[in-house]
Design a protein around this motif. Structure first.
Motif, PDB file in Angstrom:
ATOM      1  N   LYS A  81      -1.830   5.129 -10.272  1.00 29.78           N
ATOM      2  CA  LYS A  81      -0.626   5.964 -10.346  1.00 29.78           C
ATOM      3  C   LYS A  81      -0.071   5.955 -11.770  1.00 29.78           C
ATOM      4  O   LYS A  81      -0.303   5.015 -12.538  1.00 29.78           O
ATOM      5  CB  LYS A  81       0.415   5.496  -9.337  1.00 29.78           C
ATOM      6  N   PRO A  82       0.679   6.998 -12.140  1.00 31.77           N
ATOM      7  CA  PRO A  82       1.268   7.066 -13.476  1.00 31.77           C
ATOM      8  C   PRO A  82       2.178   5.859 -13.731  1.00 31.77           C
ATOM      9  O   PRO A  82       2.767   5.305 -12.814  1.00 31.77           O
ATOM     10  CB  PRO A  82       2.094   8.351 -13.438  1.00 31.77           C
ATOM     11  N   GLY A  83       2.243   5.470 -14.982  1.00 34.41           N
ATOM     12  CA  GLY A  83       3.066   4.318 -15.335  1.00 34.41           C
ATOM     13  C   GLY A  83       2.309   3.009 -15.253  1.00 34.41           C
ATOM     14  O   GLY A  83       2.893   1.942 -15.371  1.00 34.41           O
ATOM     15  N   GLN A  84       1.007   3.098 -15.065  1.00 40.16           N
ATOM     16  CA  GLN A  84       0.165   1.900 -15.015  1.00 40.16           C
ATOM     17  C   GLN A  84       0.365   1.108 -16.307  1.00 40.16           C
ATOM     18  O   GLN A  84       0.326   1.668 -17.389  1.00 40.16           O
ATOM     19  CB  GLN A  84      -1.295   2.340 -14.860  1.00 40.16           C
TER      20      GLN A  84
ATOM     21  N   ALA B  44      -3.817  -5.353  -9.240  1.00 38.90           N
ATOM     22  CA  ALA B  44      -3.203  -4.833  -8.011  1.00 38.90           C
ATOM     23  C   ALA B  44      -2.696  -5.969  -7.133  1.00 38.90           C
ATOM     24  O   ALA B  44      -1.599  -5.881  -6.571  1.00 38.90           O
ATOM     25  CB  ALA B  44      -4.214  -3.980  -7.248  1.00 38.90           C
ATOM     26  N   ARG B  45      -3.457  -7.033  -7.014  1.00 37.98           N
ATOM     27  CA  ARG B  45      -3.012  -8.178  -6.212  1.00 37.98           C
ATOM     28  C   ARG B  45      -1.751  -8.806  -6.808  1.00 37.98           C
ATOM     29  O   ARG B  45      -0.836  -9.178  -6.085  1.00 37.98           O
ATOM     30  CB  ARG B  45      -4.119  -9.222  -6.119  1.00 37.98           C
TER      31      ARG B  45
ATOM     32  N   VAL C 243       6.620   6.074   1.349  1.00 37.61           N
ATOM     33  CA  VAL C 243       5.673   6.722   0.452  1.00 37.61           C
ATOM     34  C   VAL C 243       4.250   6.343   0.842  1.00 37.61           C
ATOM     35  O   VAL C 243       3.988   5.221   1.273  1.00 37.61           O
ATOM     36  CB  VAL C 243       5.974   6.317  -1.015  1.00 37.61           C
ATOM     37  N   ALA C 244       3.333   7.270   0.679  1.00 37.44           N
ATOM     38  CA  ALA C 244       1.930   7.045   1.045  1.00 37.44           C
ATOM     39  C   ALA C 244       1.324   5.909   0.234  1.00 37.44           C
ATOM     40  O   ALA C 244       1.853   5.490  -0.788  1.00 37.44           O
ATOM     41  CB  ALA C 244       1.137   8.330   0.812  1.00 37.44           C
ATOM     42  N   GLN C 245       0.184   5.480   0.715  1.00 40.59           N
ATOM     43  CA  GLN C 245      -0.530   4.371   0.094  1.00 40.59           C
ATOM     44  C   GLN C 245      -0.797   4.660  -1.389  1.00 40.59           C
ATOM     45  O   GLN C 245      -1.229   5.744  -1.752  1.00 40.59           O
ATOM     46  CB  GLN C 245      -1.857   4.191   0.825  1.00 40.59           C
ATOM     47  N   THR C 246      -0.510   3.684  -2.238  1.00 40.29           N
ATOM     48  CA  THR C 246      -0.701   3.856  -3.669  1.00 40.29           C
ATOM     49  C   THR C 246      -2.162   3.619  -4.030  1.00 40.29           C
ATOM     50  O   THR C 246      -2.889   2.963  -3.289  1.00 40.29           O
ATOM     51  CB  THR C 246       0.167   2.863  -4.469  1.00 40.29           C
ATOM     52  N   PRO C 247      -2.621   4.142  -5.181  1.00 40.10           N
ATOM     53  CA  PRO C 247      -3.999   3.911  -5.590  1.00 40.10           C
ATOM     54  C   PRO C 247      -4.348   2.423  -5.676  1.00 40.10           C
ATOM     55  O   PRO C 247      -5.467   2.052  -5.369  1.00 40.10           O
ATOM     56  CB  PRO C 247      -4.086   4.588  -6.966  1.00 40.10           C
ATOM     57  N   SER C 248      -3.413   1.567  -6.106  1.00 36.72           N
ATOM     58  CA  SER C 248      -3.744   0.148  -6.193  1.00 36.72           C
ATOM     59  C   SER C 248      -3.972  -0.439  -4.808  1.00 36.72           C
ATOM     60  O   SER C 248      -4.814  -1.309  -4.627  1.00 36.72           O
ATOM     61  CB  SER C 248      -2.660  -0.626  -6.944  1.00 36.72           C
ATOM     62  N   GLU C 249      -3.257   0.066  -3.790  1.00 35.28           N
ATOM     63  CA  GLU C 249      -3.496  -0.384  -2.422  1.00 35.28           C
ATOM     64  C   GLU C 249      -4.862   0.085  -1.950  1.00 35.28           C
ATOM     65  O   GLU C 249      -5.579  -0.635  -1.270  1.00 35.28           O
ATOM     66  CB  GLU C 249      -2.402   0.119  -1.483  1.00 35.28           C
TER      67      GLU C 249
END
Length: 191
Positions: A42-45, A95-96, A118-124
């Protein structure tokens, strides 16, 4: 290409200058790989492509404290497969860490207007893929290796077969099996 293989051999055998000689030869390709890995985030990584490349490169070239089988590369495709695996591990660790309680991982995002989660994030999603890929490695280690090489290292199936030391036919069969197995684990059908 032979120059990269020669430098990899020198790194494997402890030449301290070899790692510095390798970086300029592989840097742009590693950055492209890192950009593709971060594209799903997601943006802001907080982890940049440059930081991902540098961390993965350090992990790959600091060979003294690793087992012999992790220090030997069978050429360029194997090196880039190892780089992709290192980047995957770094992203999973990140992500962990972000999902740990200490970093607010127990909190859920809520849309103030509709109060929908909010839907599952890319890190999830990355954590879910990592978890089922580990499960696949128990069931079929060779299929898991082909997935890592093809999906994460972005090698073609033919290149993945060569890096894994298997035939192209077997690699295609492993890829088909792994795709079906992973899809079933990631998206179970409700009965």
């Amino acid at each position: 290409m032979a120059e990269v293989t020669q430098i990899l051999w020198q790194i494997e055998h402890g030449d301290p200058q070899a790692a510095a000689a390798l970086l300029p030869l592989v840097y742009e390709e590693l950055r492209r790989l890192a950009y593709s890995k971060l594209a799903g985030e997601k943006p802001g990584q907080t982890l940049s492509a440059t930081a991902l490349v540098h961390e993965a490169y350090l992990r790959l070239t600091m060979v003294a404290d690793r087992p012999a089988e992790e220090r030997a590369w069978n050429g360029r495709p194997h090196f880039f497969a190892a780089a992709a695996e290192a980047m995957r591990r770094i992203l999973v660790e990140s992500a962990r860490r972000k999902h740990s309680e200490k970093h607010g991982g127990g909190r859920r995002r809520v849309d103030i207007d509709g109060l929908d989660v909010v839907a599952q994030t890319p890190s999830e999603e990355l954590l879910a893929i990592d978890e089922v890929l580990d499960e696949l490695a128990v069931v079929d280690p060779q299929a898991a290796q082909i997935v890592k090489l093809h999906f994460f290292a972005e090698l073609t199936i033919e290149e993945a077969a060569a890096a894994a030391g298997t035939s192209e036919r077997t690699a295609y069969r492993d890829w088909a099996f792994a795709r079906a197995w992973l899809a079933r684990r990631l998206h179970p059908v409700e009965s």
